[in-house]
Design an enzyme around this catalytic site. Structure first.
Site, mmCIF file in Angstrom:
data_model
loop_
_atom_site.group_PDB
_atom_site.id
_atom_site.type_symbol
_atom_site.label_atom_id
_atom_site.label_comp_id
_atom_site.label_asym_id
_atom_site.label_seq_id
_atom_site.Cartn_x
_atom_site.Cartn_y
_atom_site.Cartn_z
ATOM 1 N N ARG A 87 0.838 -1.195 0.000
ATOM 2 C CA ARG A 87 0.000 0.000 0.000
ATOM 3 C C ARG A 87 0.874 1.247 0.000
ATOM 4 N NH1 ARG A 87 -1.798 0.768 4.383
ATOM 5 N NH2 ARG A 87 -1.115 -1.097 5.495
ATOM 6 N N TYR B 182 -1.223 -3.449 -7.008
ATOM 7 C CA TYR B 182 -1.051 -4.167 -5.739
ATOM 8 C C TYR B 182 -2.355 -4.216 -4.931
ATOM 9 C CZ TYR B 182 -0.293 -5.226 -0.930
ATOM 10 O OH TYR B 182 -0.457 -5.792 0.304
ATOM 11 N N LYS C 40 -9.536 -2.366 1.789
ATOM 12 C CA LYS C 40 -9.249 -1.238 2.659
ATOM 13 C C LYS C 40 -9.993 0.030 2.209
ATOM 14 C CE LYS C 40 -6.944 -3.666 5.469
ATOM 15 N NZ LYS C 40 -5.693 -4.241 5.311
ATOM 16 N N HIS D 251 -10.459 -2.417 11.480
ATOM 17 C CA HIS D 251 -9.370 -3.290 10.992
ATOM 18 C C HIS D 251 -9.184 -4.416 12.015
ATOM 19 C CE1 HIS D 251 -4.911 -3.421 9.405
ATOM 20 N NE2 HIS D 251 -5.665 -4.305 8.816
ATOM 21 N N SER E 95 -1.245 -3.615 10.272
ATOM 22 C CA SER E 95 -0.896 -4.512 9.176
ATOM 23 C C SER E 95 0.335 -5.339 9.525
ATOM 24 C CB SER E 95 -0.618 -3.698 7.918
ATOM 25 O OG SER E 95 -1.755 -2.934 7.612
ATOM 26 N N CYS F 113 0.782 -7.541 11.795
ATOM 27 C CA CYS F 113 1.045 -7.670 13.234
ATOM 28 C C CYS F 113 0.280 -8.831 13.850
ATOM 29 C CB CYS F 113 0.709 -6.374 13.952
ATOM 30 S SG CYS F 113 1.898 -5.074 13.588
ATOM 31 N N GLY F 114 -0.214 -9.762 13.021
ATOM 32 C CA GLY F 114 -0.692 -11.017 13.598
ATOM 33 C C GLY F 114 -2.185 -11.281 13.596
ATOM 34 N N ASP G 8 -9.342 -9.834 8.964
ATOM 35 C CA ASP G 8 -8.787 -8.497 8.679
ATOM 36 C C ASP G 8 -9.748 -7.350 8.940
ATOM 37 O OD1 ASP G 8 -6.377 -7.151 7.672
ATOM 38 O OD2 ASP G 8 -7.613 -6.519 5.984
ATOM 39 N N ARG H 202 1.884 -12.254 -0.816
ATOM 40 C CA ARG H 202 0.566 -12.590 -0.252
ATOM 41 C C ARG H 202 -0.084 -13.766 -0.966
ATOM 42 N NH1 ARG H 202 -1.722 -8.919 3.928
ATOM 43 N NH2 ARG H 202 -0.008 -7.478 4.262
ATOM 44 N N GLY I 144 0.213 -20.005 18.454
ATOM 45 C CA GLY I 144 -0.801 -20.801 19.154
ATOM 46 C C GLY I 144 -0.772 -20.594 20.665
ATOM 47 N N ASN J 160 -0.581 -17.950 22.157
ATOM 48 C CA ASN J 160 -1.377 -16.764 22.512
ATOM 49 C C ASN J 160 -2.737 -17.157 23.094
ATOM 50 O OD1 ASN J 160 0.650 -15.050 21.629
ATOM 51 N ND2 ASN J 160 -0.158 -14.957 19.540
HETATM 52 P P1 GTP Z 1 -2.307 -7.799 7.396
HETATM 53 O O1 GTP Z 1 -2.855 -8.816 6.466
HETATM 54 O O2 GTP Z 1 -1.209 -6.988 6.775
HETATM 55 O O3 GTP Z 1 -3.349 -6.915 8.002
HETATM 56 O O4 GTP Z 1 -1.504 -8.598 8.564
HETATM 57 P P2 GTP Z 1 -1.962 -9.444 9.834
HETATM 58 O O5 GTP Z 1 -2.223 -8.516 10.984
HETATM 59 O O6 GTP Z 1 -3.038 -10.392 9.463
HETATM 60 O O7 GTP Z 1 -0.620 -10.238 10.220
HETATM 61 P P3 GTP Z 1 -0.243 -11.788 10.070
HETATM 62 O O8 GTP Z 1 -1.069 -12.668 10.943
HETATM 63 O O9 GTP Z 1 -0.192 -12.114 8.634
HETATM 64 O O10 GTP Z 1 1.234 -11.789 10.678
HETATM 65 C C1 GTP Z 1 2.244 -10.954 10.169
HETATM 66 C C2 GTP Z 1 3.593 -11.401 10.646
HETATM 67 O O11 GTP Z 1 3.650 -11.438 12.074
HETATM 68 C C3 GTP Z 1 3.959 -12.792 10.148
HETATM 69 O O12 GTP Z 1 5.290 -12.782 9.688
HETATM 70 C C4 GTP Z 1 3.810 -13.653 11.375
HETATM 71 O O13 GTP Z 1 4.662 -14.760 11.332
HETATM 72 C C5 GTP Z 1 4.128 -12.709 12.534
HETATM 73 N N1 GTP Z 1 3.390 -13.073 13.769
HETATM 74 C C6 GTP Z 1 2.062 -13.340 13.874
HETATM 75 N N2 GTP Z 1 1.714 -13.692 15.144
HETATM 76 C C7 GTP Z 1 2.868 -13.629 15.870
HETATM 77 C C8 GTP Z 1 3.172 -13.880 17.267
HETATM 78 O O14 GTP Z 1 2.312 -14.224 18.075
HETATM 79 N N3 GTP Z 1 4.475 -13.701 17.644
HETATM 80 C C9 GTP Z 1 5.445 -13.322 16.755
HETATM 81 N N4 GTP Z 1 6.685 -13.173 17.217
HETATM 82 N N5 GTP Z 1 5.192 -13.081 15.443
HETATM 83 C C10 GTP Z 1 3.922 -13.234 14.997
HETATM 84 C C1 SPV Z 2 -2.886 -4.614 5.265
HETATM 85 O O1 SPV Z 2 -1.917 -4.000 4.785
HETATM 86 O O2 SPV Z 2 -3.378 -4.342 6.389
HETATM 87 C C2 SPV Z 2 -3.472 -5.751 4.526
HETATM 88 C C3 SPV Z 2 -3.060 -5.954 3.150
HETATM 89 O O3 SPV Z 2 -4.335 -6.441 5.043
HETATM 90 S S1 SPV Z 2 -3.793 -4.804 2.061
HETATM 91 O O4 SPV Z 2 -4.988 -5.391 1.507
HETATM 92 O O5 SPV Z 2 -2.806 -4.548 1.023
HETATM 93 O O6 SPV Z 2 -4.132 -3.598 2.774
HETATM 94 MN MN MN Z 3 -4.841 -5.725 7.133
#
Ligand code: GTP
Ligand code: SPV
Ligand code: MN
Length: 596
Positions: free
Chosen positions: A71, A199, A208, A228, A250, A252-253, A279, A371, A496, A498
């Protein structure tokens, strides 16, 4: 042939056709035949590569342009009449200037191309939460991704009827010129114009752009929330399911938390986790005074790197069919790979740029923001009621981010108003999901900084107002999986594991466990977070014990005092739009911190 007689839709299509001048206009009816033809066409032009159909049935591969992989927050605008309505959190352009600039860029941009008309619904068709959109695009990749991420086709026009309540989305790849790349939102006109990008977050306008930026604005006017947030259900051994919504910035898990598998210890007792969304959540006050949520999306646009059979087996399973992979490694036998998938990087593969890739080179093969786009129904732990038109009732809201220091593993806010304060002071280190430097700490209230379609301070007021209508509000928590030790290693095992924190959260919601009152909110007593049988699969070097637990549950008042001045400065930008309640909460936090 047009799929509707809705005059507003027909006028919109005609106006954009005159502007962009495509050779053909194709209405997307949503049929399998039409989508299959488009897949073949995209493979013929190289826009998509068909993957090994035995190993990955229905799966395709795509590379975006090298400078078009995330983005573009600095080129994303809210174009409303008054600049103050966009607020200091958004880039602003006057609508007439934005339209003039964009018309110049869109003019003849589709000559020699086809313009696809995609009717889509955010939310299950027939749900009182659902909203319609029409996206025009010259990209087959966009059509196919929208098919996975939203509900598309002729049935959307049946839902819309002759109503004018639809978002008008216009997208053209144009020349993919980064200098003329703009993502423009006109909330007062229900319109989104996106140009010179291919993208995901810039071009899948249902996501978004609509489901957060436009929808947050609509929600303010109509009395609901667009967030979000992931949504998950926790089923206890008695078979009761409690729902949690969670906002994390984004990458962050959210996807990982939404699909987590409880530790063995809990699985044996009969606990299960069900995914409703990963999301975005749309939330409304129910007649029962609770907060109800739907996932407006139909699929996952998930971060590939780090996803594997240990960290997130449900996500891996979701990608095994009918998935589009973007900017990952393409192996020589037409399958895919990314960093963290396994310990066997492929030889003879092509990297995300399409160049031969040597795993020993030290260069990553997949882009950090590569992605997968997968249908939600592929997910083994998708909740049976994930498409329930009335949504699911939310017991707890959790906020979180990447915080090396300061934020404890979990704390509970004192009440709704204090919870809104907790959301408003969120900060997180930036990630590869947006262009720009990564790892920089910035304020990201409610994980909505890049997604709130209006003045963030008015948004906080809206949250306070919603709280007044909730007679049975969710409890609000803050979590942090990302605390680092002095050598820069994660302290908490995460993923897990968590679940151990979620279980405490649910027990708090049910009034089954007490807590320690601290200056920032309520924290668990260390005996109430079970750390038996922790699995260290993700971070094999890590060891966690009760001392470590006490340390990450503790509230370091020295660190907390350091955030006061930055929060004050952040708040100051909003001038008299800042709700008095939040200024009061900040003062109250400050006095509590000086007492300890
Ligand atoms: P968007 O799709 O961008 O909104 O991201 P998201 O918030 O869904 O994040 P996602 O679950 O895809 O995780 C993003 C990154 O954080 C990945 O590289 C994961 O491996 C890492 N991650 C997720 N959960 C944890 C956790 O509990 N601990 C750590 N250390 N890393 C984590
Ligand atoms: C984010 O960046 O928070 C995503 C991917 O979930 S996007 O759809 O590109 O915004
Ligand atoms: Mn997102």
């Amino acid at each position: 042939m047009a799929l509707t007689t809705n005059k507003m839709v027909l006028d919109f299509v005609e106006e954009m056709k005159t502007l962009a001048n495509p050779d053909h206009v194709v209405w997307i009816d949503g049929s399998k035949e039409q989508l299959d033809t488009l897949k073949e066409e995209a493979c013929a032009t190289g826009e998509l590569i068909k993957l090994d159909q035995e190993k990955l049935p229905g799966c395709y591969y795509h590379r975006s342009a090298i400078d078009d992989v995330a983005r573009v927050e600095d080129r994303t605008y809210i174009c409303c009449n008054q600049e103050v309505d966009a607020g200091p959190n958004n880039n602003w352009m006057a609508p007439e200037d934005a339209y003039a600039m964009a018309k110049d860029i869109f003019k003849n941009s589709m000559v020699g191309r086809t313009m696809y008309v995609i009717p889509f619904s955010m939310g299950p068709i027939g749900s009182p939460f659902a909203k319609a959109g029409v996206e025009l695009t010259d990209s087959i990749y966009v059509v196919l991704n929208m098919d996975i991420m939203t509900r598309i086709g002729a049935r959307v026009f049946e839902m819309l009827g002759d109503s004018n309540d639809f978002v008008r989305g216009m997208h053209s790849k144009c020349e993919l010129d980064a200098r003329r790349r703009y993502i423009l939102h006109f909330p007062e006109d229900n319109a989104i114009w996106s140009m010179n990008s291919g993208y995901g977050g810039n071009v899948l306008l249902g996501k978004k752009c609509f489901a957060l930026r436009m929808a947050s604005y609509q929600g303010k006017n109509e009395g609901w929330l667009a967030e979000h947030m992931l949504i998950l259900g926790i089923e206890n051994p008695q078979g009761e399911v409690s729902y949690i919504a969670g906002a994390f910035p984004s990458a962050c898990g959210k996807t990982n938390l939404a699909m987590l598998i409880p530790p063995e210890l809990y699985k044996k007792k009969g606990y299960k986790v069900w995914t409703v969304g990963d999301d975005i959540a749309w939330l409304r006050v129910g007649e029962d005074g609770r907060l109800w949520a739907i996932n407006p999306e139909n699929g996952f646009f998930g971060v590939a790197p780090g996803t594997n059979m240990k960290s997130n087996p449900n996500a891996v399973a979701s990608t095994m069919k009918d998935t589009i992979f973007t900017n990952v490694v393409l192996t020589k036998d037409n399958t895919v790979w990314w960093e963290g998938l396994d310990n066997n990087p492929p030889h003879g593969a092509l990297d995300w740029k399409g160049n031969p890739w040597d795993p020993a080179s030290g260069e990553s093969g997949a882009h950090p923001n590569s992605r997968f786009t997968s249908p939600a129904k592929n997910c083994p732990c998708i909740a049976s009621n994930w498409e329930d038109p009335k949504g699911v009732p939310i017991s707890a809201i959790i906020f979180g981010g990447r915080r090396a220091k300061v934020a404890p593993l979990v704390y509970q806010s004192r009440d709704w108003q204090h919870g809104v304060f907790v959301g408003s002071i969120m900060a997180s280190e930036t990630t590869a999901a947006a262009t720009g430097a990564t790892g920089v700490l910035r304020h990201d209230p409610f994980a909505m900084l890049p997604f709130c379609g209006y003045n963030m301070a008015d948004y906080w007021q809206h949250w306070l107002d919603i709280g007044k209508r909730l007679t049975n509000p969710p409890l609000i928590f803050n979590v942090n999986w990302f605390r680092l030790d002095d050598s820069g290693n994660f302290i908490w095992p995460g993923y897990g594991e968590n679940f151990r924190v979620l279980e405490w959260i649910i027990r708090r919601c049910k009034g089954e466990v007490d807590a320690r009152e601290t200056a920032v909110g309520y924290t668990p007593r260390s005996r109430d977070i079970d750390i038996d049988e922790i699995d260290y699969y993700i971070h094999p070097g890590l060891r966690f014990n009760v001392e470590a637990l006490r340390a990450i549950l503790s509230v370091g008042s020295v660190y907390w005092k350091e955030i006061l001045a930055p929060v004050k400065a952040f708040y100051a930008q909003f001038g008299d739009h800042l709700p008095q309640e939040l200024a009061d909460e900040l003062t109250a936090l400050e006095s509590r911190l000086w007492l300890v």
